[in-house]
Motif scaffolding. Sequence first.
Motif, PDB file in Angstrom:
ATOM      1  N   SER A   2      35.453  36.826  50.381  1.00  0.00           N
ATOM      2  CA  SER A   2      36.450  36.308  49.439  1.00  0.00           C
ATOM      3  C   SER A   2      36.538  37.217  48.226  1.00  0.00           C
ATOM      4  O   SER A   2      37.582  37.316  47.584  1.00  0.00           O
ATOM      5  CB  SER A   2      36.084  34.889  49.006  1.00  0.00           C
ATOM      6  OG  SER A   2      34.987  34.937  48.140  1.00  0.00           O
ATOM      7  N   TYR A   3      35.430  37.944  47.950  1.00  0.00           N
ATOM      8  CA  TYR A   3      35.467  38.880  46.832  1.00  0.00           C
ATOM      9  C   TYR A   3      36.444  40.010  47.139  1.00  0.00           C
ATOM     10  O   TYR A   3      37.267  40.390  46.306  1.00  0.00           O
ATOM     11  CB  TYR A   3      34.056  39.424  46.587  1.00  0.00           C
ATOM     12  CG  TYR A   3      34.030  40.497  45.532  1.00  0.00           C
ATOM     13  CD1 TYR A   3      34.155  40.166  44.192  1.00  0.00           C
ATOM     14  CD2 TYR A   3      33.914  41.845  45.893  1.00  0.00           C
ATOM     15  CE1 TYR A   3      34.156  41.146  43.222  1.00  0.00           C
ATOM     16  CE2 TYR A   3      33.921  42.828  44.924  1.00  0.00           C
ATOM     17  CZ  TYR A   3      34.036  42.484  43.591  1.00  0.00           C
ATOM     18  OH  TYR A   3      34.050  43.446  42.636  1.00  0.00           O
ATOM     19  N   LYS A   5      38.945  39.850  49.221  1.00  0.00           N
ATOM     20  CA  LYS A   5      40.307  39.303  49.217  1.00  0.00           C
ATOM     21  C   LYS A   5      40.833  39.164  47.799  1.00  0.00           C
ATOM     22  O   LYS A   5      41.980  39.506  47.508  1.00  0.00           O
ATOM     23  CB  LYS A   5      40.333  37.952  49.922  1.00  0.00           C
ATOM     24  CG  LYS A   5      40.225  38.068  51.430  1.00  0.00           C
ATOM     25  CD  LYS A   5      40.261  36.697  52.076  1.00  0.00           C
ATOM     26  CE  LYS A   5      40.067  36.815  53.567  1.00  0.00           C
ATOM     27  NZ  LYS A   5      39.994  35.511  54.202  1.00  0.00           N
ATOM     28  N   ASN A   6      39.976  38.689  46.909  1.00  0.00           N
ATOM     29  CA  ASN A   6      40.411  38.557  45.514  1.00  0.00           C
ATOM     30  C   ASN A   6      40.735  39.910  44.914  1.00  0.00           C
ATOM     31  O   ASN A   6      41.690  40.047  44.148  1.00  0.00           O
ATOM     32  CB  ASN A   6      39.320  37.876  44.681  1.00  0.00           C
ATOM     33  CG  ASN A   6      39.266  36.385  44.950  1.00  0.00           C
ATOM     34  OD1 ASN A   6      40.235  35.828  45.444  1.00  0.00           O
ATOM     35  ND2 ASN A   6      38.139  35.776  44.652  1.00  0.00           N
ATOM     36  N   LEU A   7      39.922  40.905  45.299  1.00  0.00           N
ATOM     37  CA  LEU A   7      40.174  42.249  44.796  1.00  0.00           C
ATOM     38  C   LEU A   7      41.535  42.739  45.286  1.00  0.00           C
ATOM     39  O   LEU A   7      42.345  43.278  44.520  1.00  0.00           O
ATOM     40  CB  LEU A   7      39.063  43.189  45.267  1.00  0.00           C
ATOM     41  CG  LEU A   7      39.179  44.621  44.757  1.00  0.00           C
ATOM     42  CD1 LEU A   7      38.875  44.677  43.275  1.00  0.00           C
ATOM     43  CD2 LEU A   7      38.242  45.548  45.520  1.00  0.00           C
ATOM     44  N   ASP A   9      44.066  40.888  46.200  1.00  0.00           N
ATOM     45  CA  ASP A   9      45.098  40.111  45.496  1.00  0.00           C
ATOM     46  C   ASP A   9      45.356  40.692  44.113  1.00  0.00           C
ATOM     47  O   ASP A   9      46.498  40.840  43.682  1.00  0.00           O
ATOM     48  CB  ASP A   9      44.662  38.646  45.356  1.00  0.00           C
ATOM     49  CG  ASP A   9      44.964  37.855  46.612  1.00  0.00           C
ATOM     50  OD1 ASP A   9      45.735  38.369  47.446  1.00  0.00           O
ATOM     51  OD2 ASP A   9      44.421  36.757  46.754  1.00  0.00           O
ATOM     52  N   PHE A  10      44.246  41.042  43.454  1.00  0.00           N
ATOM     53  CA  PHE A  10      44.371  41.579  42.098  1.00  0.00           C
ATOM     54  C   PHE A  10      45.095  42.925  42.123  1.00  0.00           C
ATOM     55  O   PHE A  10      46.018  43.174  41.356  1.00  0.00           O
ATOM     56  CB  PHE A  10      42.981  41.710  41.482  1.00  0.00           C
ATOM     57  CG  PHE A  10      42.970  42.404  40.156  1.00  0.00           C
ATOM     58  CD1 PHE A  10      43.428  41.756  39.024  1.00  0.00           C
ATOM     59  CD2 PHE A  10      42.512  43.711  40.048  1.00  0.00           C
ATOM     60  CE1 PHE A  10      43.436  42.404  37.805  1.00  0.00           C
ATOM     61  CE2 PHE A  10      42.511  44.368  38.831  1.00  0.00           C
ATOM     62  CZ  PHE A  10      42.978  43.712  37.707  1.00  0.00           C
ATOM     63  N   THR A  13      48.938  42.939  42.744  1.00  0.00           N
ATOM     64  CA  THR A  13      49.869  42.527  41.700  1.00  0.00           C
ATOM     65  C   THR A  13      50.747  43.723  41.381  1.00  0.00           C
ATOM     66  O   THR A  13      50.228  44.799  41.085  1.00  0.00           O
ATOM     67  CB  THR A  13      49.113  42.136  40.415  1.00  0.00           C
ATOM     68  OG1 THR A  13      47.965  41.414  40.798  1.00  0.00           O
ATOM     69  CG2 THR A  13      49.973  41.319  39.496  1.00  0.00           C
ATOM     70  N   ASP A  70      43.044  35.634  57.877  1.00  0.00           N
ATOM     71  CA  ASP A  70      43.160  34.825  56.660  1.00  0.00           C
ATOM     72  C   ASP A  70      44.270  33.805  56.860  1.00  0.00           C
ATOM     73  O   ASP A  70      45.357  34.147  57.323  1.00  0.00           O
ATOM     74  CB  ASP A  70      43.505  35.740  55.478  1.00  0.00           C
ATOM     75  CG  ASP A  70      43.641  34.956  54.184  1.00  0.00           C
ATOM     76  OD1 ASP A  70      42.617  34.670  53.564  1.00  0.00           O
ATOM     77  OD2 ASP A  70      44.789  34.616  53.829  1.00  0.00           O
ATOM     78  N   GLY A 259      49.687  37.453  45.644  1.00  0.00           N
ATOM     79  CA  GLY A 259      48.812  38.375  46.355  1.00  0.00           C
ATOM     80  C   GLY A 259      48.877  38.061  47.832  1.00  0.00           C
ATOM     81  O   GLY A 259      49.245  36.949  48.216  1.00  0.00           O
ATOM     82  N   GLU A 262      46.959  34.990  48.883  1.00  0.00           N
ATOM     83  CA  GLU A 262      47.156  33.834  48.019  1.00  0.00           C
ATOM     84  C   GLU A 262      48.032  32.821  48.738  1.00  0.00           C
ATOM     85  O   GLU A 262      48.910  33.182  49.523  1.00  0.00           O
ATOM     86  CB  GLU A 262      47.850  34.322  46.742  1.00  0.00           C
ATOM     87  CG  GLU A 262      47.599  33.478  45.528  1.00  0.00           C
ATOM     88  CD  GLU A 262      48.297  34.075  44.319  1.00  0.00           C
ATOM     89  OE1 GLU A 262      48.490  35.303  44.288  1.00  0.00           O
ATOM     90  OE2 GLU A 262      48.675  33.304  43.435  1.00  0.00           O
TER      91      GLU A 262
END
Lengths: 371, 178
Positions: A2-3, A5-7, A9-10, A13, A70, A259, A262
Amino acid sequence: MSYIKNLFDFLSTPTISFTLLTVSFPFIFPPSDWFDKKNKQWGIYKLWTNKGAFCIFSFITFFFVLGYFDPYFNLTMTKPDNIPIILMIYSMIFVVWLGMKQAYINDERLERGEKPEEWTDPDDKVLVWPDLVYIELIALIIFMVGLIVWSILIGAPLEEPANPASTPNPSKAPWYFLGLQEMLVYFDPWIAGIIFPIFIIVGMMAIPYMDINKKGNGYYSFKERRLGYFIFMYGWFVLWVFLIVVGTFFRGPNWNFFGPFEWWDPHKVVPLTNVNLSEYVWVKLLNKGLPASIFAREAVGFVIVIGYLFVMPLLLAKTKLKSLFEHYGPIRYSTLMLFGLAMFALPIKMYLRWLFNLKYIIAIPEWFFNI
Amino acid sequence: MSEKVIPKASINSESTKDLNRKGFISWLSLGWLAFAGATGGFFTLMIRFMFPNVLFEPPQSFKIGFPDDFTIGKVDIRFKRKHAVWVVRNDEGIYALSTVCTHLGCTPNWLEVEQKYKCPCHGSGFRKTGINFEGPAPRPLERHAIFLASDGQIIVDKTKRFKWEKGEWEIEESFLKI
């Protein structure tokens, strides 16, 4: 996981991904000696070797495999409309890679004083009949088989009958127009829908007349035409192909940015309150109301637009780009400047919107004239 | 045996004999007349085709009910699908907003939670009053004429449009005071 994936997503942007692409672009396709030195220093040219291709494609494949498993990205990825975009990402990068690889091989040969590869390579020349026609026939058959299998496996994305009273949310243009739709977010329809498409078409037709560099004709070479390469690649790869990818994967309900990993929340609230330049100047800076006269209200905007499009090229012709101006002559120079500045107006306007919430530089809704 | 008489190629001389200048011109005029008649008829049919006998579209002016049917502070979306208007009531009265986005003509959605109309095409946002505040839309949504009928019901007339940027929201018909 998930880290990661968040990266992603970030990073995806648009403010960040677009900035990363724009900043790294001159290092990847260096238009000047300084960038070329950095490119050599950091080994970015290694992207155009077989190992580089392996790295690029493994990274993209990793991204899509991660997305396939995902729950949210899977929805956008496996949508029948979006499968061509995945193919497009692979094919476009492959084509660029192939061209750049051959260009770099040739550049090394030219540096050693040899002729480019295409000069001596007998394998590169085939007879039209039977060699080329046979290759074309086989390619055609394979392509047809592929299309038929594709059309059987994945149904056409047909939707309910059109109804003017209900627009699908999000409402996306055909994939090849998503770059245009992205431009429409930042410009008035008459610019992004009429002027820019005309400029793109006419500008591409004008390239042979504006680019008078006789080198690199008939063989791949980067070094001999690096500025042209850079400008074209930025306009095509970043301002068109990348915007298509953004429109496909990163635009969700209410045309908000999302993202890839997201959830497409239709109630995602993004503060997007936009302010016209005239309001910035008269209300926020001078603490007055907007003047009644349209010209007084938009004077600053007119000065900026005319200055950007007409005064700046004149000044540059006298100072920094003097050699270019003398080499090109006034007509060719002004055409190049008009098309070039119109192209770079798009990223400039995008950043003005993202950084200052600037809506229109000149805003005259009374006459449908907004820039 | 007699020799076959081969007729001399006489087409040229005969045709020149048959068709003199006067005849040519009258045939020509006839031909042109026929051509003009045929094209004219064709275009008449074409133009006629543009005006169908029956129009399957809702009337441009229609009754939407009594003022008390509308809650203060609410956007009524009942008329969106059929008539493409939102009817909004505030403390002072009622107005009818056109559901056509002023950017490129998509149909925005009313988001109750966020209290805004949000266009799904390019992300333009409008406040409840119809004033644009986000995204690329250059001007506010348009209002339609709204007034009371003799039976006390409200009539919305879509043939009339009132644009904020031209100061037309000050006109009496654009807003029904209650």
